[in-house]
Design an enzyme around this catalytic site. Structure first.
Site, PDB file in Angstrom:
ATOM      1  CG  HIS A   1      36.918  49.866  57.670  1.00 20.94           C
ATOM      2  ND1 HIS A   1      36.370  49.310  58.499  1.00 20.94           N
ATOM      3  CD2 HIS A   1      38.349  49.964  58.219  1.00 20.94           C
ATOM      4  CE1 HIS A   1      37.243  48.582  59.431  1.00 20.94           C
ATOM      5  NE2 HIS A   1      38.421  49.447  59.102  1.00 20.94           N
TER       6      HIS A   1
ATOM      7  CG  HIS B   1      31.198  42.266  57.770  1.00 25.20           C
ATOM      8  ND1 HIS B   1      32.096  41.578  57.726  1.00 25.20           N
ATOM      9  CD2 HIS B   1      31.341  43.533  58.591  1.00 25.20           C
ATOM     10  CE1 HIS B   1      33.121  41.997  58.641  1.00 25.20           C
ATOM     11  NE2 HIS B   1      32.668  43.210  59.120  1.00 25.20           N
TER      12      HIS B   1
ATOM     13  CG  ASP C   1      29.655  51.285  61.323  1.00 26.92           C
ATOM     14  OD1 ASP C   1      29.565  51.624  62.540  1.00 26.92           O
ATOM     15  OD2 ASP C   1      30.643  51.406  60.765  1.00 26.92           O
TER      16      ASP C   1
HETATM   17  N1  ACO Z   1      24.242  47.465  49.083  1.00 28.21           N
HETATM   18  C1  ACO Z   1      23.933  46.859  47.926  1.00 28.21           C
HETATM   19  N2  ACO Z   1      24.721  45.717  47.462  1.00 28.21           N
HETATM   20  C2  ACO Z   1      25.707  45.309  48.115  1.00 28.21           C
HETATM   21  C3  ACO Z   1      26.090  45.865  49.319  1.00 28.21           C
HETATM   22  C4  ACO Z   1      25.470  46.995  49.996  1.00 28.21           C
HETATM   23  N3  ACO Z   1      25.667  47.621  51.102  1.00 28.21           N
HETATM   24  N4  ACO Z   1      27.093  44.994  49.772  1.00 28.21           N
HETATM   25  C5  ACO Z   1      27.529  43.989  48.925  1.00 28.21           C
HETATM   26  N5  ACO Z   1      26.582  44.324  47.856  1.00 28.21           N
HETATM   27  C6  ACO Z   1      26.524  43.391  46.842  1.00 28.21           C
HETATM   28  C7  ACO Z   1      27.547  43.658  45.898  1.00 28.21           C
HETATM   29  O1  ACO Z   1      27.111  44.755  44.634  1.00 28.21           O
HETATM   30  C8  ACO Z   1      27.796  42.362  45.225  1.00 28.21           C
HETATM   31  O2  ACO Z   1      26.673  42.123  44.255  1.00 28.21           O
HETATM   32  P1  ACO Z   1      26.900  41.178  42.849  1.00 28.21           P
HETATM   33  O3  ACO Z   1      27.534  39.883  43.527  1.00 28.21           O
HETATM   34  O4  ACO Z   1      25.846  41.061  42.372  1.00 28.21           O
HETATM   35  O5  ACO Z   1      28.112  41.892  42.438  1.00 28.21           O
HETATM   36  C9  ACO Z   1      27.770  41.385  46.264  1.00 28.21           C
HETATM   37  O6  ACO Z   1      26.703  42.228  47.353  1.00 28.21           O
HETATM   38  C10 ACO Z   1      29.135  41.228  47.247  1.00 28.21           C
HETATM   39  O7  ACO Z   1      29.585  42.306  47.665  1.00 28.21           O
HETATM   40  P2  ACO Z   1      31.016  42.799  47.558  1.00 28.21           P
HETATM   41  O8  ACO Z   1      31.121  44.358  47.466  1.00 28.21           O
HETATM   42  O9  ACO Z   1      31.829  41.826  46.578  1.00 28.21           O
HETATM   43  O10 ACO Z   1      31.415  42.125  49.048  1.00 28.21           O
HETATM   44  P3  ACO Z   1      32.721  42.768  50.029  1.00 28.21           P
HETATM   45  O11 ACO Z   1      32.810  41.662  50.872  1.00 28.21           O
HETATM   46  O12 ACO Z   1      33.989  43.180  48.992  1.00 28.21           O
HETATM   47  O13 ACO Z   1      32.284  44.252  50.526  1.00 28.21           O
HETATM   48  C11 ACO Z   1      31.580  45.694  52.092  1.00 28.21           C
HETATM   49  C12 ACO Z   1      31.873  44.171  51.790  1.00 28.21           C
HETATM   50  C13 ACO Z   1      32.413  46.505  51.549  1.00 28.21           C
HETATM   51  C14 ACO Z   1      31.242  45.993  53.580  1.00 28.21           C
HETATM   52  C15 ACO Z   1      30.062  45.992  51.323  1.00 28.21           C
HETATM   53  O14 ACO Z   1      29.131  44.965  51.938  1.00 28.21           O
HETATM   54  C16 ACO Z   1      29.699  47.530  51.422  1.00 28.21           C
HETATM   55  O15 ACO Z   1      30.055  48.227  50.609  1.00 28.21           O
HETATM   56  N6  ACO Z   1      28.857  47.732  52.402  1.00 28.21           N
HETATM   57  C17 ACO Z   1      28.148  49.081  52.620  1.00 28.21           C
HETATM   58  C18 ACO Z   1      29.142  49.843  53.487  1.00 28.21           C
HETATM   59  C19 ACO Z   1      29.334  49.511  54.954  1.00 28.21           C
HETATM   60  O16 ACO Z   1      28.382  49.343  55.501  1.00 28.21           O
HETATM   61  N7  ACO Z   1      30.642  49.184  55.411  1.00 28.21           N
HETATM   62  C20 ACO Z   1      30.861  48.894  56.818  1.00 28.21           C
HETATM   63  C21 ACO Z   1      31.276  47.486  56.863  1.00 28.21           C
HETATM   64  S1  ACO Z   1      31.554  47.097  58.398  1.00 28.21           S
HETATM   65  C22 ACO Z   1      32.707  47.924  59.154  1.00 28.21           C
HETATM   66  O17 ACO Z   1      33.664  48.123  58.572  1.00 28.21           O
HETATM   67  C23 ACO Z   1      32.857  48.565  60.503  1.00 28.21           C
END
Ligand code: ACO
Length: 430
Positions: free
Chosen positions: A266, A307, A365
């Site tokens: 987050h 996201h 971010d």
């Molecule tokens: N890097 C690599 N792979 C990713 C990323 C990433 N940043 N984000 C998602 N994925 C992949 C997952 O591994 C998954 O792959 P799969 O289908 O092969 O298993 C798929 O994309 C879906 O991802 P989930 O984690 O299920 O998506 P979710 O909606 O639960 O997560 C989140 C969203 C937590 C923001 C995620 O994209 C992440 O961890 N991003 C990096 C951290 C980040 O930048 N957070 C800030 C968010 S914005 C905010 O809060 C202000």
């Protein structure tokens, strides 16, 4: 004619009817409040992937189209024409303030920036290397010990006093946390300065010499705050709502939100992005890094990408990227190697099938940390900056919830997979 859904138990054939509720925009929601009574079952949706946890009039996101509206106003327009305090009143009250309204609000915020001296004393109890988020969440919770005579959540005037206090004092608390880590004296707020200029002064001034506030830096900070001010039912806002739904005092609810924001999935992502860019080091290492990100057995993520709601460009990321160019140029730091690296990383990732197929785009971010760094704000303070901005949204959501006469305590249910009933065994028989 109102839409209805029918849910059928394919084993027993029993059906139940559920009405669809339409918002002003966005998908319908299915009202399942009668589901347990009708079907004897709960819904199961870990991570709230398909669950609207509440009704709200504050912020709208269309994740596929990359749209973000605060009280109906596109964030791009607010970023161009408004300022953070105006956006805060808009979020809380629902309408753009008139001139006398914004003057009164700004005056009230300016005059509530000092904190009780005893509260400042708490910082001395923290170790010098305590993370600022740990200090901020603790000190915000402790505000309840100072204002217990104005915490009746059913009293609109008390709610307003709380809103003004928390928005006004959070920068002072954040600055005190920062000064504590440096071992420097706290700098008191100045009423002749605007919100962000005052914050920069409290962060960077020292008593022994004058500090010149850079207007470009203050303006950039204000813009970042507008973009971070609210984002509907995200994890920290939902935490504020859940904590607040118990009727707890609002400082406790905001402190819970600060703690939830801290996580790297987050608000903590802004700090994690710069750590990631450091570890990549140079453009030459991007491919190697991205292969690790794509490797399922390697627990590395491209921080600042992806996201839960946006499956398109996060509109805030676009604005912040443009702002990066302007701020770095105006501050004479246009040859910023981390910015160069992040631009190239974005370009490569957006052409890579792994990210394209999963609809992973830069989020708010990905670039915000680069601007914070250019403004001289240390990495450990990035998430605190986010918390100051998001306080406007948290307050708006808390107010919306507690002023609803039908407010209910948030109490989710579960799918239990533990042991069934069994009898206690004396220790010698285990
Ligand atoms: N890097 C690599 N792979 C990713 C990323 C990433 N940043 N984000 C998602 N994925 C992949 C997952 O591994 C998954 O792959 P799969 O289908 O092969 O298993 C798929 O994309 C879906 O991802 P989930 O984690 O299920 O998506 P979710 O909606 O639960 O997560 C989140 C969203 C937590 C923001 C995620 O994209 C992440 O961890 N991003 C990096 C951290 C980040 O930048 N957070 C800030 C968010 S914005 C905010 O809060 C202000």
């Amino acid at each position: 004619m109102s839409k209805k859904y029918e849910l059928k138990n394919l084993t027993s054939g029993k059906t139940s009817e559920h009405k669809a509720i339409s918002g002003t925009i966005g998908p319908d929601v299915i009202d399942i409040s009668n589901l347990t009574k009708e079907q004897g079952a709960f819904t199961f949706d870990p991570g709230f992937m398909a669950t609207a946890s509440t009704e709200s009039k504050i912020t709208f996101i269309d994740g596929d189209a990359g749209v973000l509206l605060y009280r109906g106003y596109p964030v791009e327009q607010l970023a161009e024409k408004s300022n953070f305090l105006e956006v805060a009143t808009l979020l809380i009250n629902g309408t753009l303030p008139t001139k006398p309204e914004i003057e009164a609000f700004t005056d009230s915020i300016t005059r509530h920036t000092m904190v009780n001296e005893q509260l400042l004393g708490f910082f001395r109890g923290f170790h010098h290397d305590a993370h600022p988020m740990a200090m901020v969440s603790a000190v915000v919770a402790s505000m309840a010990a100072f204002y217990h005579d104005t915490m009746h959540i059913g009293d609109p005037r008390h709610r307003e006093i709380f809103a003004h206090r928390i928005i006004a004092k959070l920068p002072t608390i954040a600055a005190a946390a920062y000064k504590h880590t440096l071992g420097q004296p706290f700098i008191y707020p100045r009423n002749d300065l605007r919100y962000c200029s005052n914050m920069m002064n409290m962060f960077f001034a020292v008593p022994c010499e004058p500090y010149g506030i850079d207007p470009v830096a203050a303006e950039a900070l204000d813009l970042l705050f507008i973009l971070h001010a609210d984002h509907e039912q995200n994890a920290s806002t939902s935490t504020v709502r859940l904590a607040g739904s118990t009727g707890t005092n609002p400082y406790a609810a905001i402190s819970a939100g600060v703690s939830a924001l801290w996580g790297p999935a987050h608000g903590g992502a802004n700090e994690a992005v710069l750590d990631m860019l450091d570890s990549i080091g140079s453009v030459a290492n991007i491919d190697k890094f991205l292969s690790r990100v794509k490797d399922k057995n390697d627990n590395v993520r491209l921080m600042g990408f992806g996201h839960r709601v946006y499956k398109n460009f996060d509109p805030r990321a676009k604005i912040i990227r443009d702002m990066c160019y302007k701020v770095l140029q105006k501050m004479g730091k246009s040859n910023n190697p981390l910015f160069e690296l992040s631009l190239r990383l974005e370009e490569i990732a957006l052409k890579d099938d792994y990210f394209v197929s999963r609809k992973l785009y830069p989020n708010v971010d990905f670039y915000s940390g680069i601007i914070y760094s250019a403004l001289g704000i240390p990495r450990s303070m990035f998430t605190v900056m986010f918390a100051i901005a998001r306080t406007a949204g948290w307050v708006a959501h808390w107010q919306e919830m507690v002023s609803d006469p039908n407010m209910k305590i948030g109490r989710p249910r579960q799918l239990y997979t533990g042991p069934i009933k069994r009898d206690y065994q004396p220790i010698e028989k285990r």
